[in-house]
Scaffold this motif. Structure first.
Motif, PDB file in Angstrom:
ATOM      1  N   ALA A 388      20.445  31.440 -23.522  1.00 43.32           N
ATOM      2  CA  ALA A 388      20.146  32.769 -23.777  1.00 43.32           C
ATOM      3  C   ALA A 388      21.791  33.099 -24.034  1.00 43.32           C
ATOM      4  CB  ALA A 388      20.072  33.573 -22.649  1.00 43.32           C
ATOM      5  N   ARG A 389      22.755  32.360 -23.598  1.00 42.17           N
ATOM      6  CA  ARG A 389      24.352  32.213 -24.140  1.00 42.17           C
ATOM      7  C   ARG A 389      23.901  31.649 -25.588  1.00 42.17           C
ATOM      8  NH1 ARG A 389      25.637  32.040 -18.148  1.00 42.17           N
ATOM      9  NH2 ARG A 389      25.807  29.575 -18.527  1.00 42.17           N
ATOM     10  N   MET A 390      23.959  30.318 -25.785  1.00 46.22           N
ATOM     11  CA  MET A 390      23.890  29.841 -26.798  1.00 46.22           C
ATOM     12  C   MET A 390      23.066  30.482 -28.110  1.00 46.22           C
ATOM     13  SD  MET A 390      25.704  27.305 -26.379  1.00 46.22           S
ATOM     14  CE  MET A 390      26.068  28.636 -25.658  1.00 46.22           C
ATOM     15  N   LEU A 391      21.740  30.787 -27.887  1.00 45.66           N
ATOM     16  CA  LEU A 391      21.139  31.601 -28.755  1.00 45.66           C
ATOM     17  C   LEU A 391      21.420  32.954 -29.038  1.00 45.66           C
ATOM     18  CD1 LEU A 391      17.486  31.151 -27.706  1.00 45.66           C
ATOM     19  CD2 LEU A 391      18.841  30.184 -29.241  1.00 45.66           C
ATOM     20  N   VAL A 392      21.954  33.715 -28.132  1.00 43.07           N
ATOM     21  CA  VAL A 392      22.677  35.178 -28.805  1.00 43.07           C
ATOM     22  C   VAL A 392      23.523  34.911 -28.936  1.00 43.07           C
ATOM     23  CG1 VAL A 392      24.016  37.150 -27.158  1.00 43.07           C
ATOM     24  CG2 VAL A 392      21.647  36.403 -26.509  1.00 43.07           C
ATOM     25  N   GLY A 393      25.049  34.498 -29.234  1.00 43.46           N
ATOM     26  CA  GLY A 393      25.776  33.030 -30.176  1.00 43.46           C
ATOM     27  C   GLY A 393      25.436  33.357 -31.234  1.00 43.46           C
ATOM     28  N   TYR A 394      24.465  32.091 -31.311  1.00 41.34           N
ATOM     29  CA  TYR A 394      23.938  32.093 -32.193  1.00 41.34           C
ATOM     30  C   TYR A 394      23.036  33.067 -33.293  1.00 41.34           C
ATOM     31  CZ  TYR A 394      21.169  29.265 -36.101  1.00 41.34           C
ATOM     32  OH  TYR A 394      20.464  29.028 -37.453  1.00 41.34           O
ATOM     33  N   ALA A 395      22.725  33.879 -32.794  1.00 40.07           N
ATOM     34  CA  ALA A 395      21.767  34.899 -33.386  1.00 40.07           C
ATOM     35  C   ALA A 395      22.966  36.425 -34.098  1.00 40.07           C
ATOM     36  CB  ALA A 395      21.174  36.046 -32.374  1.00 40.07           C
ATOM     37  N   ALA A 396      24.168  35.994 -32.790  1.00 40.03           N
ATOM     38  CA  ALA A 396      25.157  37.521 -33.017  1.00 40.03           C
ATOM     39  C   ALA A 396      25.881  36.450 -34.543  1.00 40.03           C
ATOM     40  CB  ALA A 396      25.651  38.029 -31.890  1.00 40.03           C
ATOM     41  N   GLY A 397      25.951  35.627 -34.921  1.00 39.91           N
ATOM     42  CA  GLY A 397      26.449  34.683 -35.846  1.00 39.91           C
ATOM     43  C   GLY A 397      28.590  34.417 -35.182  1.00 39.91           C
ATOM     44  N   ASP A 398      28.397  34.543 -33.708  1.00 39.30           N
ATOM     45  CA  ASP A 398      29.629  33.760 -33.347  1.00 39.30           C
ATOM     46  C   ASP A 398      30.094  33.070 -33.637  1.00 39.30           C
ATOM     47  OD1 ASP A 398      31.034  34.638 -30.557  1.00 39.30           O
ATOM     48  OD2 ASP A 398      30.797  31.798 -30.636  1.00 39.30           O
ATOM     49  N   ALA A 399      31.511  32.813 -34.015  1.00 38.38           N
ATOM     50  CA  ALA A 399      32.718  31.603 -34.914  1.00 38.38           C
ATOM     51  C   ALA A 399      32.444  30.462 -34.074  1.00 38.38           C
ATOM     52  CB  ALA A 399      33.619  32.552 -34.864  1.00 38.38           C
ATOM     53  N   ARG A 400      32.380  30.661 -32.805  1.00 38.41           N
ATOM     54  CA  ARG A 400      32.348  29.532 -31.885  1.00 38.41           C
ATOM     55  C   ARG A 400      31.072  28.658 -31.403  1.00 38.41           C
ATOM     56  NH1 ARG A 400      36.497  27.724 -28.216  1.00 38.41           N
ATOM     57  NH2 ARG A 400      38.610  29.610 -28.666  1.00 38.41           N
ATOM     58  N   ILE A 401      29.615  29.385 -31.321  1.00 38.42           N
ATOM     59  CA  ILE A 401      28.710  29.006 -30.600  1.00 38.42           C
ATOM     60  C   ILE A 401      27.996  29.023 -31.918  1.00 38.42           C
ATOM     61  CG2 ILE A 401      26.240  30.133 -29.505  1.00 38.42           C
ATOM     62  CD1 ILE A 401      28.154  31.334 -27.369  1.00 38.42           C
ATOM     63  N   ARG A 402      28.152  29.641 -33.285  1.00 38.70           N
ATOM     64  CA  ARG A 402      26.810  29.349 -34.138  1.00 38.70           C
ATOM     65  C   ARG A 402      27.179  27.657 -34.310  1.00 38.70           C
ATOM     66  NH1 ARG A 402      23.303  32.684 -37.093  1.00 38.70           N
ATOM     67  NH2 ARG A 402      22.477  31.279 -39.267  1.00 38.70           N
ATOM     68  N   PRO A 403      28.763  28.009 -35.003  1.00 43.46           N
ATOM     69  CA  PRO A 403      28.668  26.066 -35.623  1.00 43.46           C
ATOM     70  C   PRO A 403      27.957  24.851 -34.168  1.00 43.46           C
ATOM     71  CG  PRO A 403      30.343  27.472 -36.024  1.00 43.46           C
ATOM     72  CD  PRO A 403      29.406  28.370 -34.764  1.00 43.46           C
ATOM     73  N   LEU A 404      28.192  25.359 -33.112  1.00 39.54           N
ATOM     74  CA  LEU A 404      28.195  24.322 -32.539  1.00 39.54           C
ATOM     75  C   LEU A 404      26.518  23.718 -32.195  1.00 39.54           C
ATOM     76  CD1 LEU A 404      28.925  22.423 -30.165  1.00 39.54           C
ATOM     77  CD2 LEU A 404      28.989  24.465 -28.529  1.00 39.54           C
ATOM     78  N   VAL A 405      25.264  25.141 -31.888  1.00 41.45           N
ATOM     79  CA  VAL A 405      24.372  25.235 -32.158  1.00 41.45           C
ATOM     80  C   VAL A 405      23.530  24.795 -33.695  1.00 41.45           C
ATOM     81  CG1 VAL A 405      22.362  26.337 -32.127  1.00 41.45           C
ATOM     82  CG2 VAL A 405      23.657  27.611 -30.562  1.00 41.45           C
ATOM     83  N   GLN A 406      23.850  25.474 -34.442  1.00 41.13           N
ATOM     84  CA  GLN A 406      23.711  24.515 -36.007  1.00 41.13           C
ATOM     85  C   GLN A 406      23.963  22.920 -36.318  1.00 41.13           C
ATOM     86  OE1 GLN A 406      21.981  26.521 -38.023  1.00 41.13           O
ATOM     87  NE2 GLN A 406      21.563  24.972 -38.785  1.00 41.13           N
ATOM     88  N   GLY A 407      25.331  22.377 -35.399  1.00 38.37           N
ATOM     89  CA  GLY A 407      24.921  20.829 -35.655  1.00 38.37           C
ATOM     90  C   GLY A 407      24.175  20.988 -34.756  1.00 38.37           C
ATOM     91  N   ALA A 408      23.539  21.513 -33.723  1.00 38.92           N
ATOM     92  CA  ALA A 408      22.797  20.212 -32.567  1.00 38.92           C
ATOM     93  C   ALA A 408      20.989  20.231 -33.377  1.00 38.92           C
ATOM     94  CB  ALA A 408      22.768  20.798 -31.499  1.00 38.92           C
ATOM     95  N   LEU A 409      21.036  21.342 -34.247  1.00 39.35           N
ATOM     96  CA  LEU A 409      19.881  21.484 -35.269  1.00 39.35           C
ATOM     97  C   LEU A 409      19.820  20.923 -36.007  1.00 39.35           C
ATOM     98  CD1 LEU A 409      19.808  25.849 -34.742  1.00 39.35           C
ATOM     99  CD2 LEU A 409      18.643  23.815 -33.703  1.00 39.35           C
ATOM    100  N   ASP A 410      21.148  20.759 -36.643  1.00 44.35           N
ATOM    101  CA  ASP A 410      20.742  19.643 -38.233  1.00 44.35           C
ATOM    102  C   ASP A 410      21.255  18.535 -37.580  1.00 44.35           C
ATOM    103  OD1 ASP A 410      21.457  21.834 -39.664  1.00 44.35           O
ATOM    104  OD2 ASP A 410      23.678  21.550 -39.842  1.00 44.35           O
ATOM    105  N   ARG A 411      21.096  18.032 -36.430  1.00 46.84           N
ATOM    106  CA  ARG A 411      20.860  16.802 -35.385  1.00 46.84           C
ATOM    107  C   ARG A 411      19.954  16.522 -35.670  1.00 46.84           C
ATOM    108  NH1 ARG A 411      25.643  13.556 -31.911  1.00 46.84           N
ATOM    109  NH2 ARG A 411      23.978  11.752 -31.956  1.00 46.84           N
ATOM    110  N   LEU A 412      19.516  16.892 -34.981  1.00 40.55           N
ATOM    111  CA  LEU A 412      17.485  16.817 -34.428  1.00 40.55           C
ATOM    112  C   LEU A 412      16.649  16.902 -35.241  1.00 40.55           C
ATOM    113  CD1 LEU A 412      18.712  17.828 -31.097  1.00 40.55           C
ATOM    114  CD2 LEU A 412      18.144  15.830 -30.982  1.00 40.55           C
TER     115      LEU A 412
END
Length: 572
Positions: A388-412
């Motif tokens: 929930a925290r990673m998705l909410v941060g990603y969807a909200a465009g959080d400066a820390r969480i969105r790049p962290l999540v996007q990096g994992a998505l790109d890698r996989l």
């Protein structure tokens, strides 16, 4: 169609029973039942609010300090106490370190055996295992000699027949698909994680006196003095040791934990399609740099608060505390007040067991079947936790969480929606661990800077005296994003004593039974669609359950002040 009963579900904290119906090789419906009773709230009634956190953190010996933090925040919210900056930083270092420790322990010692088969590691080539390990990380414990030694130890252990936590494992199950080398690598890290967690938890001993259950919280701040020239206070040596421990934590997460998660994710790509569940998520928000706590949602924290409905990552609505209520339609409780769902400030904890005498063959799922209430937000069931925290941060465009999540998505090479799954839940916990390990060092730097500026204040002493509290009735809520999800403690104080106390914890949200409208909780919803290759060995069901990191002790805890036996366990 067959019905499977798993009771107890092992490798969780506390007692959990799950019943699933299986048709054509997939789970078609599921019911989760906590088989232990909640009682701490009743114990707190009539007590001094300043003592609440000491009792509340005994809810669990694994989650430990999270309940102390939420409890002390609730009382501070009620009486108007604002802890000074040093106190907030000390509390958050403790909390961040707990997240790192808890997530590492959960993955390696409670969930990893869902994905790795130790018996398969006996077939591995230690040299190829070393080559694999060195290709993904410069972790020093990655030599052929070391892996050969681990393999020999494992072989002797399994051959002994006295294999402790590996007894009755589903070894050789067709759902295990990792190579022998990856199994050996992961098992070696299972052992390393035992050593890591024992050392890393010293953070709590330094700042809280002990673990579990640190002893240094007070209403209005902390009881840990700061004096760089004293051996009886937080000093330069303390700060240096904290830096060493926290740095080691980040190193282990980056060189061991995350590489293992990525390797497992690559080996089980289909598990991004199982375990979606509710697809609605809630985050209170936490780790704000502004003075906290208050009863208001955190907007500017490390974790932004918000709610996602029905998997819509294009919209994050603000979290509103007024939306929280608990239903008991299918819970072994009753409400004497009118209505099925009550807001926590009006909550009641009156047991009402209507089931048969245990042991019993099947839950009465049409009636009451769990010792958990069913928390709902604005009438809907939601999932809480790292995903929930990673998705909410990603969807909200959080400066820390969105790049962290996007990096994992790109890698996989997966889309964001793939995180709404069993594997996504596991991966999100690893990403959050890295975030918390990094953030803990930032918190330590802020503490050092604040001390260097001459600020040694650790408590708002004026609010310790009840004569300074509001007259009559006061109420407060303490929010905290605990490792397993959104935690809240709600207190009503009347005449300087606790009149009502309710803890609404992450596992209560996730493991809840159905509500009055028949809506399932997060566990129940996520299990639907899970494949079951062998009904006698439901490994896949455990994968999805363990992805939530169940903590039934938090969700339904037992306490008897008179020391009476509450349950008798017999070995037959």
């Amino acid at each position: 169609m067959s019905r499977l009963v798993i009771d107890p579900v092992t490798r969780v904290e506390g007692h959990l029973r799950v019943e699933v119906a299986v048709g054509n090789g997939y789970v078609t419906e599921a019911y989760a039942s906590s088989t232990m009773w909640r009682g701490i709230e009743t114990i707190l009634e009539g007590r001094d609010p300043r003592d609440a956190w000491l009792f509340a953190q005994r809810i669990c010996g694994v989650c430990t300090t999270v309940h102390a933090l939420a409890s002390v925040r609730a009382v501070e919210d009620a009486v108007g106490a604002v802890p000074p900056r040093n106190a907030r930083l000390l509390r958050e270092i403790i909390a961040a370190a707990l997240s790192v420790h808890d997530h590492v322990v959960h993955f390696y010692h409670l969930q990893a055996l869902d994905w790795i088969d130790p018996t398969a590691a006996l077939k591995a080539d230690p040299a190829r295992t070393a080559s694999l390990a060195q290709s993904v990380s410069d972790y020093p414990r990655s030599t052929a000699t070391l892996f050969a030694s681990v393999q020999a130890r494992l072989g002797a252990f399994l051959a002994s027949g006295n294999i402790g936590p590996f007894t009755n494992g589903y070894w050789g199950h067709p759902a295990y698909r990792l190579s022998p080398e990856l199994n050996l690598l992961a098992f070696s890290h299972y052992l390393d994680a035992l050593d890591f967690q024992r050392e890393y938890v010293k953070v709590h001993a330094l700042l809280g006196g002990k673990n579990p259950h640190p002893q240094t919280y007070v209403v209005g701040g902390m009881a840990s003095p700061i004096d760089l020239a004293s051996q009886d206070a937080i000093n330069d040596n303390t700060l240096a040791e904290l830096s060493r421990l926290l740095t080691r934590g980040l190193d282990f997460v980056e060189k061991v934990f995350l590489p293992d998660l990525y390797a497992i994710a690559a080996g089980y790509p289909e598990w991004t399609t199982y375990g979606r569940g509710l697809a609605s998520y809630m985050v209170f928000g936490d780790y704000s740099q502004s003075p906290q706590p208050t009863g208001r949602p955190v907007r500017d924290g490390l974790f932004p608060g918000g709610v996602i409905r029905d998997g819509n990552l294009r919209s994050v609505e603000p979290f509103d505390p007024a939306g929280v209520a608990e239903s008991v339609a299918h819970s072994w409780f009753r409400y004497d007040d009118a209505g099925d769902a009550l807001a926590p400030w009006k909550g009641e904890t009156t047991p009402d067991y209507t089931g048969p005498e245990p042991p019993f063959e099947q839950l009465d799922v049409a009636g009451k079947y769990s010792w958990l209430k069913a928390p709902r937000y604005d009438g809907i069931a939601v999932e809480v936790g790292p995903l929930a925290r990673m998705l909410v941060g990603y969807a909200a465009g959080d400066a820390r969480i969105r790049p962290l999540v996007q990096g994992a998505l790109d890698r996989l090479r997966i889309p964001p929606a793939a995180l709404m799954s069993t594997l996504g839940r596991v991966l999100s916990r690893g990403l959050e661990t890295r975030l918390m390990a990094q953030y803990s060092l930032e918190l330590l730097d802020r503490l050092r800077d604040n001390i260097a500026a001459g600020d040694l204040t650790i408590a708002d002493a004026g609010k310790w005296d009840p004569s300074s509290w509001p007259d009559g009735q006061a109420r407060g809520v303490g929010f905290h994003e605990a490792p397993r999800g959104s935690l809240s403690h709600w207190v009503v104080i009347e005449n300087k004593r606790i009149r009502n106390y309710q803890a609404v914890v992450p596992t209560t949200w996730n493991a809840s039974p159905r509500d009055a409208h028949g809506k399932p909780g997060a566990y129940e919803a996520a299990l639907v669609g899970t494949p079951v290759a062998d009904p006698h060995r439901p490994l896949e069901v455990l994968r999805t359950l363990h992805s939530f990191d169940p903590c039934m002790a938090c969700a339904a805890h037992v306490y008897d002040a008179d020391g009476r036996d509450i349950v008798e366990v017999r070995v037959q």
